[in-house]
Design an enzyme around this catalytic site. Structure first.
Site, short mmCIF file in Angstrom:
data_model
loop_
_atom_site.label_atom_id
_atom_site.label_comp_id
_atom_site.label_asym_id
_atom_site.label_seq_id
_atom_site.Cartn_x
_atom_site.Cartn_y
_atom_site.Cartn_z
N VAL A 1 12.06 7.40 7.25
CA VAL A 1 12.34 6.58 6.26
C VAL A 1 10.91 6.51 5.44
O VAL A 1 9.97 6.38 5.86
CB VAL A 1 12.54 4.95 6.92
CG1 VAL A 1 12.55 4.08 5.53
CG2 VAL A 1 13.79 4.94 7.56
N LYS B 1 0.65 -1.23 0.19
CA LYS B 1 -0.06 0.03 -0.15
C LYS B 1 1.00 1.27 0.06
O LYS B 1 0.41 2.24 -0.28
CB LYS B 1 -0.91 0.03 1.22
CG LYS B 1 -0.32 -0.08 2.58
CD LYS B 1 0.13 0.97 3.29
CE LYS B 1 0.90 0.68 4.53
NZ LYS B 1 1.29 1.92 5.09
N SER C 1 0.90 10.74 6.38
CA SER C 1 1.51 9.52 5.43
C SER C 1 2.93 10.08 5.12
O SER C 1 2.70 11.08 3.83
CB SER C 1 0.75 8.91 4.58
OG SER C 1 1.53 8.23 3.72
#
EC number: 1.1.1.94
Length: 338
Positions: A284, A196, A259
């Site tokens: 990251v 995803k 996100s």
């Protein structure tokens, strides 16, 4: 239920999960390889680089000494970046060999190992032999550390081949705002979690390019089709991909400004170069290496993943992001449910 739990990785997700476990009444040891971060957590109960302005429980203790953090624990929760899972697991195994403990191993990281394309539970099983551990449990689903920190309602999945271990993890984490479901499809849950992030990069890029809701809905829907196609080919259960670790995680990761994968895609779509995006993110961006791993896996399995291939071309071949979209749109027409 009170248990001794070690949480490895004090980034945003690891530290917030550790705080939640502490609030649930457990004896939690949060490990980091950064002495400065451990000092900040222990002295000020903050973690400003990862979760600004959040105050952690004063009973939560951080460690740089891995052996001390693992001493007597019933479970070890890995929340380190994908690329560090193997090396940290090797260090954990060395400690467990000396202490003769057999904890449950849990991981809440999301990705595929870059060179081997292995799922993270496979990496953990290789590096921590069965005689040093109990079952391995995967903790995954639609969740942002920032929202769990605010005690927003969050539902995720604990997946394991051992129903007993999954239920143990379920009881560890459940409270008024954090609900856990159990699942036995480890393959599907891990692949949904990893793949995803690729689609979230694409969704962010569409936003950065100025596309609207129709385009984002199309990308997410066909992205889920790709995830399911590869997942089923690798042994996952199809229904997993319409659950929390499938469509649920895809929705939250591909639509939220929390996100980092969406934010990275948004910057790429707005014209920023990849190196600058990586350098300025400060955390990251798992979707970037996951794109390479998924692309190579799809090639090996002879699985068609056109969206993943397009994102791979942008990230690794320098393709013009504005050109790959019409190329995707002009492919030969096909039945939707093929």
């Amino acid at each position: 239920m009170t248990e001794k739990i070690a949480v490895l990785g004090a980034g945003s997700w690891g530290s917030i999960l550790a705080n939640l476990l502490d609030e649930n009444g457990n004896d939690v040891r949060l490990w980091s390889n950064s002495a400065a971060q451990v000092a900040e957590l222990n002295d000020h109960h903050t973690n400003q680089h990862y979760v600004p302005d959040f105050h952690y429980s004063e009973s939560l203790t951080a460690y740089t000494d891995l052996a001390a953090a693992l001493d007597g624990v019933a479970a070890i929760l890995f929340v380190v970046p994908t690329k560090a899972i193997r090396s940290v697991a090797q260090q954990v195994a060395a400690v467990l060999e000396q202490t003769h403990q057999k904890p449950i191993i849990i991981h809440a990281s999301k990705g595929l190992e870059l060179d081997t394309h292995k799922r993270l539970s496979q990496v953990l099983a290789e590096e921590i032999p069965a005689d040093l551990r109990q079952a391995i449990v995967v903790l995954s689903g639609p969740s942002h550390a920032e929202e769990v920190a605010k005690r927003d309602i969050t539902l995720i999945t604990a997946a394991s081949e051992s129903e007993q271990a999954a239920k143990f993890v379920q009881q560890l984490f459940m409270n008024d705002y954090f609900r856990i479901y159990t699942n036995n499809d480890v393959i599907g849950v891990e692949l949904g979690a990893a793949l995803k992030n690729i689609i979230a990069l694409g969704a962010g890029a569409l936003h950065g390019l100025g596309y609207g809701d129709d385009a984002k809905a199309a990308l997410m829907t066909r992205g889920l089709a790709e995830i399911s196609r590869l997942g089923v080919a690798l042994g996952a259960q199809p229904l997993t991909f319409i659950g929390l670790s499938g469509v649920g995680d895809l929705i939250v990761t591909a639509t939220s400004v929390h996100s980092r994968n969406w934010r990275a895609g948004n910057e790429l779509g707005a014209g920023q170069d990849l190196k600058t995006v990586i350098d300025t993110m400060g955390m990251v961006i798992e979707g970037i290496p996951s794109t390479k791993a998924a692309y190579e896996l799809a090639q090996q399995q002879n699985i068609e993943m056109p969206i993943t291939e397009a994102i791979y071309d942008v990230l690794y071949n320098g393709a013009d992001i504005k050109q790959v979209i019409p190329q995707l749109m002009r492919r030969e027409g096909k039945p939707e449910l093929q």
